[in-house]
Write a protein that holds these residues in place. Structure first.
Motif, PDB file in Angstrom:
ATOM      1  N   MET A   1      47.793  48.519  39.872  1.00 16.02           N
ATOM      2  CA  MET A   1      46.712  47.583  39.483  1.00 16.02           C
ATOM      3  C   MET A   1      45.572  47.651  40.510  1.00 16.02           C
ATOM      4  O   MET A   1      45.804  47.616  41.711  1.00 16.02           O
ATOM      5  N   LEU A   2      44.375  47.734  39.998  1.00 13.92           N
ATOM      6  CA  LEU A   2      43.183  47.751  40.852  1.00 13.92           C
ATOM      7  C   LEU A   2      42.912  46.335  41.368  1.00 13.92           C
ATOM      8  O   LEU A   2      42.890  45.383  40.586  1.00 13.92           O
ATOM      9  N   THR A   3      42.711  46.215  42.689  1.00 14.62           N
ATOM     10  CA  THR A   3      42.336  44.916  43.269  1.00 14.62           C
ATOM     11  C   THR A   3      40.900  45.002  43.744  1.00 14.62           C
ATOM     12  O   THR A   3      40.528  45.929  44.462  1.00 14.62           O
ATOM     13  N   ILE A   4      40.100  44.014  43.329  1.00 19.23           N
ATOM     14  CA  ILE A   4      38.689  43.967  43.756  1.00 19.23           C
ATOM     15  C   ILE A   4      38.517  42.763  44.673  1.00 19.23           C
ATOM     16  O   ILE A   4      38.803  41.628  44.283  1.00 19.23           O
ATOM     17  N   PHE A   5      38.093  43.032  45.898  1.00 22.01           N
ATOM     18  CA  PHE A   5      37.789  41.950  46.843  1.00 22.01           C
ATOM     19  C   PHE A   5      36.364  41.505  46.548  1.00 22.01           C
ATOM     20  O   PHE A   5      35.419  42.298  46.666  1.00 22.01           O
ATOM     21  N   HIS A   6      36.241  40.254  46.171  1.00 23.48           N
ATOM     22  CA  HIS A   6      34.981  39.773  45.584  1.00 23.48           C
ATOM     23  C   HIS A   6      34.482  38.503  46.256  1.00 23.48           C
ATOM     24  O   HIS A   6      35.265  37.586  46.513  1.00 23.48           O
ATOM     25  N   GLY A   7      33.208  38.492  46.535  1.00 21.60           N
ATOM     26  CA  GLY A   7      32.551  37.264  46.988  1.00 21.60           C
ATOM     27  C   GLY A   7      31.468  36.916  45.981  1.00 21.60           C
ATOM     28  O   GLY A   7      30.748  37.814  45.516  1.00 21.60           O
ATOM     29  N   ALA A   8      31.352  35.649  45.636  1.00 14.98           N
ATOM     30  CA  ALA A   8      30.376  35.236  44.615  1.00 14.98           C
ATOM     31  C   ALA A   8      28.976  35.721  44.985  1.00 14.98           C
ATOM     32  O   ALA A   8      28.533  35.573  46.134  1.00 14.98           O
ATOM     33  N   ASN A   9      28.305  36.322  44.010  1.00 12.78           N
ATOM     34  CA  ASN A   9      26.926  36.799  44.145  1.00 12.78           C
ATOM     35  C   ASN A   9      26.731  37.910  45.166  1.00 12.78           C
ATOM     36  O   ASN A   9      25.607  38.195  45.570  1.00 12.78           O
ATOM     37  N   THR A  10      27.825  38.538  45.608  1.00 14.09           N
ATOM     38  CA  THR A  10      27.677  39.684  46.504  1.00 14.09           C
ATOM     39  C   THR A  10      27.740  40.979  45.680  1.00 14.09           C
ATOM     40  O   THR A  10      27.957  40.951  44.456  1.00 14.09           O
ATOM     41  N   ARG A  11      27.611  42.099  46.372  1.00 10.04           N
ATOM     42  CA  ARG A  11      27.606  43.396  45.692  1.00 10.04           C
ATOM     43  C   ARG A  11      28.918  43.680  44.946  1.00 10.04           C
ATOM     44  O   ARG A  11      28.978  44.627  44.163  1.00 10.04           O
ATOM     45  N   SER A  12      29.951  42.911  45.203  1.00 13.62           N
ATOM     46  CA  SER A  12      31.195  43.109  44.441  1.00 13.62           C
ATOM     47  C   SER A  12      30.975  42.810  42.962  1.00 13.62           C
ATOM     48  O   SER A  12      31.764  43.244  42.113  1.00 13.62           O
ATOM     49  N   MET A  13      29.889  42.099  42.638  1.00 12.67           N
ATOM     50  CA  MET A  13      29.540  41.904  41.221  1.00 12.67           C
ATOM     51  C   MET A  13      29.424  43.245  40.497  1.00 12.67           C
ATOM     52  O   MET A  13      29.797  43.381  39.332  1.00 12.67           O
ATOM     53  N   ARG A  14      28.873  44.251  41.204  1.00 14.72           N
ATOM     54  CA  ARG A  14      28.703  45.570  40.565  1.00 14.72           C
ATOM     55  C   ARG A  14      30.059  46.145  40.130  1.00 14.72           C
ATOM     56  O   ARG A  14      30.173  46.753  39.070  1.00 14.72           O
TER      57      ARG A  14
END
Ligand SMILES: N[C@@H](CCC(=O)N[C@@H](CS)C(=O)NCC(=O)O)C(=O)O
Length: 202
Positions: free
Chosen positions: A1-14
């Motif tokens: 499973m792919l895990t995406i480390f995400h912060g709101a409104n950061t480039r992880s949105m892409r």
């Protein structure tokens, strides 16, 4: 499973947006960006510079939003999200992918730093003003490039639109995307109507 480390409104949105466009299964590990959780040891073990995004895919850890997107597109064999390798359209598409991160985001990120992210005593008005000027130049360039076009690479939605769409989202949040850019306003409306964008922005 792919895990995406995400912060709101950061480039992880892409990355979330792309995963949605590709129909990839993934899980999100939320990092509280405004609380500086990305600078805590647990996240520094994932990305030693404490920047978002990062992904984990099996044994592989990757950072750099553009590289992550390239990897996911290649892994999924998603040829519909990039023009054919080696064509002029491919060259133009890569130009906008790099422009989004290596040029436009530099000034947009500087505005964010010097208007909201840094403590007030560390903000420098001259740096902010130069970044506002450079952002306006970059937005004007995009405004002309989108004249009569649905997407940056023509009629087909590509990775260039995901990379750039995030920039425009942030530019709008920072008050830089004004009515002076009608093509960009309608382009961002088109992009933000996509379910993948909405998932990433939620
Ligand atoms: N070129 C990198 C830039 C990563 C980056 O600077 N991310 C920001 C959030 S959008 C960040 O984590 N900033 C915190 C820091 O630089 O310490 C990428 O595209 O992933």
């Amino acid at each position: 499973m792919l895990t995406i480390f995400h912060g709101a409104n950061t480039r992880s949105m892409r990355v979330i947006w792309l995963a949605e466009e590709l129909g990839l299964p993934y899980e999100i590990k939320t990092i509280q960006f405004l609380n500086k959780e990305h600078k805590e040891p647990a996240y520094l073990a994932i990305h030693p510079l404490g920047k978002l995004p990062a992904i984990q895919d099996g044994d592989l850890y990757l950072h750099e939003s553009g590289a992550i997107c390239d990897y996911l597109i290649a892994k999924a064999g998603a040829t519909h999200l990039e023009p054919k390798l080696g064509t002029s359209e491919y060259g133009l598409c890569r130009q906008w992918v790099y422009f989004a991160e290596a040029t436009l985001m530099v000034s947009i990120g500087t505005i964010a730093q010097h208007t909201m992210l840094r403590p007030e005593e560390d903000r420098i008005a001259q740096v902010r003003d130069e970044a506002i000027e450079n952002t306006a130049k970059g937005l004007s360039l995009l405004e002309s490039a989108l004249e009569g076009k649905e997407y940056l690479c023509g009629t087909t939605f590509t990775l260039a639109d995901i990379m750039t769409g995030y920039d425009l989202h942030l530019a709008r949040m920072l008050g830089q995307l004004t009515d002076a850019y009608p093509n960009l306003i309608s382009y961002l409306a088109r992009l933000s109507a996509r379910p993948g964008f909405q998932k990433a922005a939620a």
